[in-house]
Structures are given as C-alpha cells and as structure tokens.
Design a protein around this motif. Structure first.
Motif, mmCIF file in Angstrom:
data_model
loop_
_atom_site.group_PDB
_atom_site.id
_atom_site.type_symbol
_atom_site.label_atom_id
_atom_site.label_comp_id
_atom_site.label_asym_id
_atom_site.label_seq_id
_atom_site.Cartn_x
_atom_site.Cartn_y
_atom_site.Cartn_z
ATOM 1 N N THR A 183 -1.272 -4.546 -2.877
ATOM 2 C CA THR A 183 -1.901 -3.356 -3.079
ATOM 3 C C THR A 183 -0.949 -2.281 -3.438
ATOM 4 O O THR A 183 -0.835 -1.076 -2.851
ATOM 5 C CB THR A 183 -2.564 -3.178 -1.587
ATOM 6 N N ASN A 184 -0.461 -2.353 -4.745
ATOM 7 C CA ASN A 184 0.358 -1.276 -5.433
ATOM 8 C C ASN A 184 -0.034 -1.263 -6.642
ATOM 9 O O ASN A 184 -1.320 -1.670 -7.098
ATOM 10 C CB ASN A 184 1.773 -1.643 -5.249
ATOM 11 N N PHE A 185 0.549 -0.456 -7.743
ATOM 12 C CA PHE A 185 0.272 -0.557 -9.064
ATOM 13 C C PHE A 185 1.274 -1.157 -9.894
ATOM 14 O O PHE A 185 1.732 -0.566 -10.811
ATOM 15 C CB PHE A 185 0.199 1.066 -9.485
ATOM 16 N N LEU A 186 1.813 -2.213 -9.479
ATOM 17 C CA LEU A 186 2.987 -3.018 -9.986
ATOM 18 C C LEU A 186 2.476 -3.611 -11.202
ATOM 19 O O LEU A 186 1.567 -4.262 -11.267
ATOM 20 C CB LEU A 186 3.569 -3.975 -9.190
ATOM 21 N N TYR A 187 3.436 -3.660 -12.223
ATOM 22 C CA TYR A 187 3.016 -4.261 -13.624
ATOM 23 C C TYR A 187 4.133 -5.049 -14.084
ATOM 24 O O TYR A 187 5.278 -5.308 -13.361
ATOM 25 C CB TYR A 187 2.526 -3.282 -14.544
ATOM 26 N N ALA A 229 -3.374 1.290 -15.241
ATOM 27 C CA ALA A 229 -3.356 -0.020 -14.158
ATOM 28 C C ALA A 229 -4.549 -0.826 -14.858
ATOM 29 O O ALA A 229 -4.795 -1.867 -14.195
ATOM 30 C CB ALA A 229 -3.741 0.678 -13.079
ATOM 31 N N GLU A 284 0.907 -1.128 0.051
ATOM 32 C CA GLU A 284 0.059 -0.122 0.094
ATOM 33 C C GLU A 284 0.823 1.360 0.170
ATOM 34 O O GLU A 284 0.540 2.220 0.961
ATOM 35 C CB GLU A 284 -0.966 -0.009 1.303
ATOM 36 N N LEU A 314 1.687 -10.410 -3.396
ATOM 37 C CA LEU A 314 1.806 -9.809 -4.720
ATOM 38 C C LEU A 314 0.386 -9.303 -5.097
ATOM 39 O O LEU A 314 0.233 -8.720 -6.022
ATOM 40 C CB LEU A 314 2.335 -10.359 -5.849
ATOM 41 N N ASN A 326 -3.471 -7.825 -5.489
ATOM 42 C CA ASN A 326 -3.795 -6.392 -5.763
ATOM 43 C C ASN A 326 -2.842 -5.557 -6.394
ATOM 44 O O ASN A 326 -2.365 -4.404 -5.942
ATOM 45 C CB ASN A 326 -4.233 -5.795 -4.447
ATOM 46 N N ASN A 327 -2.215 -5.977 -7.553
ATOM 47 C CA ASN A 327 -1.384 -5.437 -8.231
ATOM 48 C C ASN A 327 -1.791 -5.285 -9.963
ATOM 49 O O ASN A 327 -2.891 -5.889 -10.142
ATOM 50 C CB ASN A 327 0.099 -5.800 -8.320
ATOM 51 N N SER A 328 -1.080 -5.004 -10.970
ATOM 52 C CA SER A 328 -1.555 -5.170 -12.176
ATOM 53 C C SER A 328 -0.495 -5.844 -12.945
ATOM 54 O O SER A 328 -0.135 -5.567 -14.109
ATOM 55 C CB SER A 328 -1.750 -3.679 -12.814
ATOM 56 N N SER A 375 -4.266 -9.976 -8.739
ATOM 57 C CA SER A 375 -2.619 -9.179 -9.134
ATOM 58 C C SER A 375 -2.517 -9.259 -10.517
ATOM 59 O O SER A 375 -1.669 -8.675 -10.994
ATOM 60 C CB SER A 375 -1.770 -10.325 -8.582
#
Length: 991
Positions: free
Chosen positions: A114-118, A742, A89, A136, A138-140, A162
């Motif tokens: 819970t970030n915006f990692l891809y 995202a 987060e 990992l 809740n990411n993208s 994820s």
C-alpha cells in the motif's frame, strides 16, 4: 621421575586452549559481523535514496549516525542484523532496489504494501532466499514477476493489486511448499487455466486469485487444501460446475466465486461448510434450489444475486442469528420471504428484487435499527407496509415498487431522516402524503407513480431540500401545487401528470434552478403559464397539455433549449412565439383555438396587432442573438491570441527538474530542445502538444502546460475546458502529477516523466500513432471499421476507465470522456488519455464540485451541466455517448438530430421498436453483426440514464460489454484496417 604437578598442568593447558579457541571464534565473529553491519547500513541508505517521496516522516531516523536497528520500520535479529523491513502505508514513491536489499543476509520479511512504488520486480529478488514474508500489494509496479522458486522458506506472499502483468510464474509455486497465505488477485495477468501448482500448497489457509484472468474449471482436487479458511476466485473466466470436492473445506469462513460463468447446482453436501460466514456466488449461471444452505447458520453475508436459482427461500434463514446482508435479486425464487427474517440479527440490507416472491413483507428486518436498504421491488408481495419500519431511522433506500402492496403508508416513514429513496410505484397504496415529509432532509427520490394516493400535496414538501426527483403521476392527488415549490433548488424532474391538481402553476417554480423535466399533463391547472419557466437554465422538457391554462404563451419559453414542448389542449390564445413555431413542435399547440400564427397554415393568421407584437419580439430575439455572437467572437479572439503567444514563446533555459515515473532512455535536454513550433501536433485548453522523435527513433508526446494554468486538459488533438489559474509549481499540481504517475494500466496512456521549471511544465507521454477514435470515426482520417473492431475498442476503453474508477483507494474521475480522448496504438488497442482534469474524490464523499464546467458539449452528463456536481457516474454518461458513436458512426451533435438535440435524445427517440433501433446502427457494420451492435446500444442507454443513481458503475459496464461479445467473432475474418491489420486481428481474436 614424573612431576607431581603434571596432571594439573595438563588440565590448565586444556582450559587455556579452550579459552583461546573461544577468543579466536569471537574475534572472527567480530571481523565478519562488523563489515556486515556496515554493508547493511549502506544498503538501507541506498533504499532511502531510491524512494523519492514520503510525507510520513518515516525516514527521519534513517541517518548516518544511527544504528540500522534504530531505523523506523526496521527490525533486527539477536545478532543485530536486519531481519525485517516494515514500511507499509507510508506514501512511498520510488523504485525498490531489490538487487541491493536482498544483500541483507538475515532478511526474513519485506512489507512495502500500500504505497506508490513503481518499476519492475527484478530478478534480484531471487537472492532473498531466507525470506518468509513478502508483501508488495497495492502498489504500481509493472512488468512480469520473476521466478520465485528459490524462496523456499516463504510462507506469506501478497502481490495483490500491485500492477504486475504478463505471465505469472505459476510453476515456481511448486517449490514454495511452506506457503500459508497467497494473494495474487487484481492484476492483469495473461489468461491461464486454474494453476494446478496451487493444489500442492497444502498449508494454505488463504487463497486470493480474484480478477487475475483465471480460465477453465475449478479443479475437483481443490478439496485437498483442507486448511483453507478463505477462498476467493471471483471476477475471472471460470466455467463449469462448482466441484463436489469443495465440500471438504470445512474450515472455510469465506467463499467468494462471484462474476464468473459457473453453472449447475450447488454441490450435494454444501451444507457441511458450517463455519461459512460470507458466501458470494452472485453473477453466475447457477440454478436449482437453496436447500443446501439451510444448515449454514453462521452466515452473516449471503450474495446469490443474478443467477437462475429457483424454489423457495429456506424458512431456516429466519433463524440465522448472524445474518446481516442478504442479496438474492434477479433469480426465479418463489414462495414467501421467511417472516422471522431479521428477528435476531442487526440487518444491514435485504435485496430480494426481481423474483416471484409473494406474501407479506417480514416485519422485523429493522428490529435493531441498523438496516440501510430494504429492496423488494418487482415481485408479487401483498399485504401492507409493516408499521415497524416507521422507526427504522437508519433506512436509506426503501423500494417496494412493482408489487401488489396496499393500504396507507404508516406515519413516520415519510419523515425518516436518512431516507434517500422512497419508491412505492405501481402498487395499490392509498391515502395522503403527510406533512412530516418536510423533515425528510436526505430524501432525493420520491417515486409514487401508479397508485391510489389522494389528497393535497403538503406544502411542507418544499422543506425536503434534497429532493432531486418527484414522480407522483397516475394517482388521485388534488388541490394546488404548493406555492413554495421554488425552494427545491436541487429538483431536476417533476412529474405530476394524470392527477386532479387544480389552480394556478406557482410563479416560484422558476426558482427550481435545476429543473430539466416538467410534466403536469392531464390535470385541471388553470391561469396563465408563468413566464418564470423561461428562467430555468436547464429546462429540456415541458409538458403542460390537457389542462385549463389560458392567456398567451410567454415569450420567455423561447429562452430554454427545449427538446420537448407540449401545450396542447388548453385555452391558450394569442400569437405562437416565432422561435417556437417550428416543425419539431407542430403538434405542441393543437387544441388551443385562440392561438394564431403568421407562418403556420395549421393555425389562424394573427391580426395586425399581433403582428406588431410579433415584430417586436422578433427584434428583441435578434438583438439578443447578435449580442451573444459578438461576445463569443470577442472571447474567441482573446483565446486565439493567448494560444498564439504561448506557441511562439520559446522555453526559457532555466534550471529544470525532471521526475521520472518509469525507466527512461532519454534526457531532459532531448525533450526541451524538441518543444518548438515545427513539432506542434495539437492545441488544447491547457497548452500545446508536441511530437518528439528521440535519437533512438522512439516517439513521444509532450504537453507544454501553459504558464497561466497547470491543468492537464487537452489530448494530442483538442480540448475545450480550462482549469483555474494556479502556480505552475503549486502543491496541487505536484499532487495531480503524482496521481497520474500512479496510473498504470494497459488501456491508459503512459506518463513517463514530468519536467518543470519556474514558468513551465512539461508532461511526457507515450505517442499513439493511430490517433484518436474520433479521427477514425468522424474526420478525413476515418476508416471502415466493422463491429468486431469497434466492440474490441469499446471493451478496452471501458477497462481503462474502470481502472481509473476502481483501481485506487479513491476514484480518479476523468471529467472529459470522449472519443477524441480514446487514442489507438499501433495494434489499434485503445488507451484512455487526457485525464488531467481528474480530481481525487475523498472516500465517503458524494461527489466533487467545481464552478468550471469542464467537458465537451454532447458528452456532458445533464446533472453536471446544471449543478456542477460530479462523481464517477458523470464519466459513465460520457462513455455511454462514446458507445453510441461506435454503434451509430455519428458525432454526438449533428444537424439531423434537430434543434437542441444530441445523439442521446436521438437514440432515445428510436427506442419504440427493434426495427426502429436497427435504423440507427451504422450501415458500415455488416448485417450479421448488427444484432450484436444493438446489445451495446442498450448498454449505452443504461449508461446515459438521466438519473446518475440508475447508471451502472464502470465495473458493471465492463461486465455487460463482455457478455455482449459478438456471437460470431470466431467465424469472421476481420477486415484490414491499414497496414496494422494482421497484428490487430491476432490481438483481438485472443481477447
């Protein structure tokens, strides 16, 4: 002769030898550890460099001067080596270098949830062999998960939501025998049977496989996982019965199996799960009685709705001291609702609607003042409304319609401060609506139709300022309509027909600026029709028939675009205004002997005086029309000039900033050089769209956002709305691009990167070769599509929109859903495009508001057109229009629908019988599949309900569409659709 000191010397030598060994070991340790620490510093600094954005300041301590053990989010072991990376987060945006961070030899925990990692989860993850915790979620991320079998020590694995997809390596779970927590849900995996490998993980206490395409049956051996406390298998394609083995899981406190195709009864012995607190098997095909549940006295949340349960509700439910949520609607339950229900617990809501329940409403379900929803509609309840609910100040929805409840409404219920819906329709209520209703500041829907209410409508009702719909028809109300009714600025529908109202219609009604539907038929209203009705900008339906109105028909009634007008059976006189004297309204004026017409033979001819009045009104009307046309032409000229100027201008060779959101195989120069007039393929309200063919042969679509606005509206073909002007490098623009980046879903167009300079913004998307659904249905590029093809496109598009609405912490609202924004790839798989107008709705807010009507005529939800307020339900309406296009093959607006009508009104007009509905189905759809098309048409009708609250969510729309799968799909050979037909057929036959 031996020396006397020999033993001591020997001992000294031994001690010296040991110390020397320790020194050597220590030196070796320093030699090994120091470089390791140096390497770890470099690894973490590399991780920091790969994260493109974080607004939390978490990296402020990550400097060359600091020890890694002083970095925020880093935990070291006793040897000073990195053991944990804890950065959940933190708004991290970037690609995780797994190959690098798995070089941290003591690493036991990675928490980046819970970030915006891809990017992809690379094979390098295999090297983290000492890992115990991997989060990992809740990411993208994208792509498949690599083999995990080397992570022997893993006890916590969370990849929930994820973004990963494809085949999951279920086989590798066999080696992860230490796993205690496994969460893989909400990912679009390839469908697969229940993974039997999971059954070998005997230490599991948490298993979350919701919404990850699990098929088949729940295995009997699930009962071997005796440590399970939480088991969630919802939103899958599971069938068969709930296995008897599940009753062995006596540590379960939560069991969720909702939205599958489970059948049969609850297994014998289910009552042994006495620790169960949350139980949800809603939206299945379960049957039988609820007797097994009477022993589960720890239940706090029970959801059994939309099944086929029968029999009585166990009386023991009334003794459950923790039960706060009860949803049993849409079953076949009989008998009474336990009268002690809610006597002990802080009930939040009760919904037992659409059953066969009888008897009185239990009096104490809001005893502690916490209940928000009391829903018992469509049963056979009788008796009266208990007076205790007059003190239920927390109540938001009170719906008891379609029962046999009688008596008067207890004083105080009308004025409950948080009440949003009060629905008492179709009962036997009597008595008045009292003055205290003016204190109901949150009341939006007042639905009292078909009762025996009487007395005057209190003037204080005009102070209930949140009212959106008042439906009082089929009662015994009398007296005048309150003079201050015009204070209700949000009022959209007002149904007072079949009562005994009298007196004049208040002039102030013209101030109810949101009114779309008015029905005052079958009353005793008199006096002139107020010309203020013509000032209502969104009025669509007006029925004043069977009253005592007199005087002339106001010319102002020609201003609103009415689809229904009925002034029949009154005492009106004078000329019928020419714009209203049309075939569609031929029966609207009957029963008024004093009316005349110059052109209509059904009415007497107007006198010369009336003719002069007619000519004057016609002249005024024509003058207004000519003025409006000139204004539109002038505005169009300036818009065209603006677009031409933007098309001709070349991109300045300034410094460019490229932000990549995926692995790229092209440079910014390749894109910039290709943005030129000869590559133009579309123009929109926000800029131009170009097709770019890279040196590699890959095709891309590039949107050049015009300098005057940096919105994203406009797909490859067209657009109709413009966002307000703002700086091209504004923080709002950056925030919206971050939102778009995202978005990762198989049914949503991919955004590869953003390229910006001081005066230009370029968005680089994937190119979809088969154009839009609009092209394929309505233009010269149209093709013949049978229902199997159309249905598959509908489901795919619905899933893309569902992802936008439900796939994030805050919904992404599209705001211009239409068939031209549904693009088709090489295999005819749909992609939602052009969601650049999307705004992020803050959690907990009712909606978003703007002063710009963004959208396309024919698709705009009625509430958006007159209030500018939107939420996800506005998108649902627009998607309902798209479904109607797919079923009928018609455009949303065509002349055959008549004046001021669109496809929604046209479809609604055909709903009187099945045969009539069949006439709207596109004749190109084969006869054998027309019934299946009607199923989707009914879903479209739900989606286009005038009241947003009554429209389903996109999640429910997807469920309904999946249930409407064509019955004979497997027996049909899909017709060829261009050269891509074979691959299209394979894809959709496997869906």
């Amino acid at each position: 002769m031996p020396s006397a000191f020999s033993p001591a010397s020997s001992m000294f030598a031994q001690v010296s030898s040991k110390w020397s060994l320790l020194v050597v070991v220590f030196v070796v340790f320093l030699v090994l550890v120091s470089p390791a620490k140096s390497d770890e510093h470099q690894i973490l600094m590399n991780l920091k460099s790969k994260i493109e954005k974080s607004d939390t300041g978490v990296f402020s301590s990550w400097t060359e001067a600091n020890s890694v053990c002083k970095f925020n989010g880093i935990v070291c072991d006793s040897n000073g080596l990195v053991a944990e990376i804890n950065l959940p987060e933190q708004q991290l945006l970037g690609v995780v270098p797994f190959d690098s961070i798995c070089g941290l030899q003591a690493l036991q925990k990675i928490n980046l949830g819970t970030n915006f990692l891809y990017g992809t989860i690379t094979e390098g993850l295999k090297s983290c062999t000492r890992l115990q915790v991997l989060d990992l979620g809740n990411n993208s991320f994208s792509g498949e998960v690599p083999d995990l079998s080397m992570l022997h020590e893993l006890n916590f694995l969370n990849l929930n939501s994820s973004g990963i997809s494809g085949k999951f390596p279920w086989k590798s779970l066999e080696n992860l025998t230490n796993l205690e927590f496994l969460s893989l849900g909400d990912n679009p995996f390839d469908p697969s049977p229940f993974p039997m490998e999971v059954l070998k993980l005997e230490k599991l206490y948490w298993l979350y496989l919701t919404n990850c395409s699990v098929t088949g049956q729940i295995p009997e051996d699930i009962g071997n996982l005796t440590q399970l406390q939480n088991l969630e298998l919802s939103d899958n394609e599971l069938s068969g019965e709930i296995p008897a083995g599940i009753v062995k899981l006596n540590k379960l406190w939560q069991l969720e199996l909702y939205n599958n195709s489970l059948s049969g009864k609850l297994p014998v012995g289910f009552g042994n799960l006495t620790n169960l607190m949350n139980f949800d098997v809603s939206q299945n095909r379960l049957e039988g009685d609820l007797s097994e549940l009477r022993f589960l006295n720890q239940l706090s949340s029970l959801h059994l709705f939309e099944n086929q349960f029968s029999g009585e509700i166990p009386e023991e439910f009334g003794e459950f001291k923790h039960l706060t949520e009860l949803s049993l609607y849409t079953n076949r339950l009989t008998g009474t609702l336990p009268q002690k229900l809610g006597s002990w617990a802080d009930f939040n809501y009760v919904d037992v609607s659409e059953n066969l329940l009888t008897g009185p409403i239990p009096p104490d379900m809001c005893k502690t003042g916490a209940m928000t929803d009391l829903l018992v509609l469509q049963n056979n309840f009788n008796g009266t409304v208990p007076e205790t609910y007059a003190n239920c100040k927390s109540l938001i929805r009170f719906r008891v319609n379609n029962n046999s409840i009688s008596g008067t409404i207890p004083p105080g219920i009308w004025s409950l401060p948080n009440l949003s819906i009060i629905d008492l329709s179709t009962n036997q209520f009597e008595g008045p609506v009292t003055d205290d209703i003016g204190n109901a500041k949150s009341l939006a829907l007042l639905l009292l139709t078909n009762n025996r209410f009487s007395g005057e409508l209190p003037s204080k009702i005009s102070e209930a300022s949140s009212l959106v719909s008042i439906q009082l028809s089929l009662n015994q109300f009398s007296g005048q309509i309150p003079l201050d009714i015009g204070k209700l600025k949000k009022l959209s529908s007002l149904y007072l027909h079949d009562n005994m109202f009298s007196g004049p219609l208040p002039y102030s009604i013209g101030s109810c600026v949101s009114l779309t539907d008015i029905n005052f038929a079958q009353n005793s209203l008199s006096g002139k029709i107020p010309d203020s009705l013509g000032s209502l900008p969104s009025l669509n339906s007006l029925n004043l028939s069977n009253n005592k109105f007199s005087g002339e028909i106001p010319i102002s009634l020609t201003y609103p675009k009415l689809s229904l007008l009925d002034l029949s059976n009154n005492q009106l006189a004078g000329p019928i205004p020419e714009p209203l004297n049309i075939k569609a309204f031929i029966d609207s004026f009957t029963g008024n002997p004093g009316l005349c017409s110059k052109t209509d033979e059904y009415f007497k001819s107007c006198s010369s005086g009336s003719g002069r009045s007619h000519h004057v009104s016609t002249f005024v009307w024509c003058l207004i029309a000519v003025t409006m046309v000139l204004l539109v032409l002038l505005a169009s000229y300036f818009v065209v000039k603006l677009k031409q100027n933007n098309l001709k201008r070349s991109l300045k060779q300034n410094s460019w900033d490229m932000k990549s959101f995926r692995v790229l195989s092209f440079s910014e120069k390749e894109i910039i050089d290709a943005v030129k007039p000869e590559n133009l393929i579309g123009k929109g309200g926000s800029g131009n769209v170009y097709k770019v063919v890279l040196n590699s042969g890959k095709e891309l679509a590039v949107k050049h956002i015009w300098p005057s606005n940096s919105g994203f509206q406009g797909n490859y073909r067209s657009s109709t709305a413009m966002l307000s002007k703002r700086s091209s490098r504004s923080s709002e623009y950056d925030a919206e691009v971050a939102t778009l980046s995202a978005v990762r879903h198989v049914n949503v167009v991919k955004l590869y990167c953003s390229i910006t300079s001081e005066d230009s913004n370029l968005l680089v998307y994937e190119y979809l070769p088969n154009g839009s659904l609009w092209d394929r249905l309505h233009t010269c590029h149209k093709i013949e599509m049978d229902w199997v093809v159309r249905y598959a496109i509908a489901v795919g598009a619905a899933k893309g929109l569902e992802y936008l609405h439900h796939g994030f912490d805050r919904p992404v609202i599209h705001r211009d859903v239409k068939s031209s924004n549904i693009l088709l790839d090489l295999e005819w798989k749909p992609r939602i495009a052009d969601f650049g107008l999307a705004k992020i709705v803050q959690a907990g807010e009712a909606g978003d508001q703007t002063h710009v009507i963004a959208g396309t005529h024919g698709y705009i939800a009625p509430e958006y057109a007159y209030t500018c307020k939107i939420n996800e339900k506005s998108d649902v309406y627009s998607f309902g229009v798209v479904l109607m296009e797919l079923v009928t093959g018609k455009r949303p607006i065509v002349p055959e629908f008549g004046d001021s009508k669109d496809i929604v009104n046209w479809v609604y007009s055909k709903m009187d019988s099945r045969d009539s509905m069949l006439t709207v189905v596109d004749p190109n759809i084969s006869e054998i599949l027309k019934e299946d098309a009607l199923k989707v048409l009914r879903i479209a009708i739900h989606c286009t309900n005038k009241l947003p609250a009554f429209r389903p969510s996109m999640r429910v729309v997807v469920q309904m569409l999946e249930e409407a799968e064509p019955c004979s799909v497997t027996n049909i050979v899909v017709k060829k659709v261009g050269e891509s037909s074979p691959s299209f057929s394979r894809h959709y036959n496997s869906t």
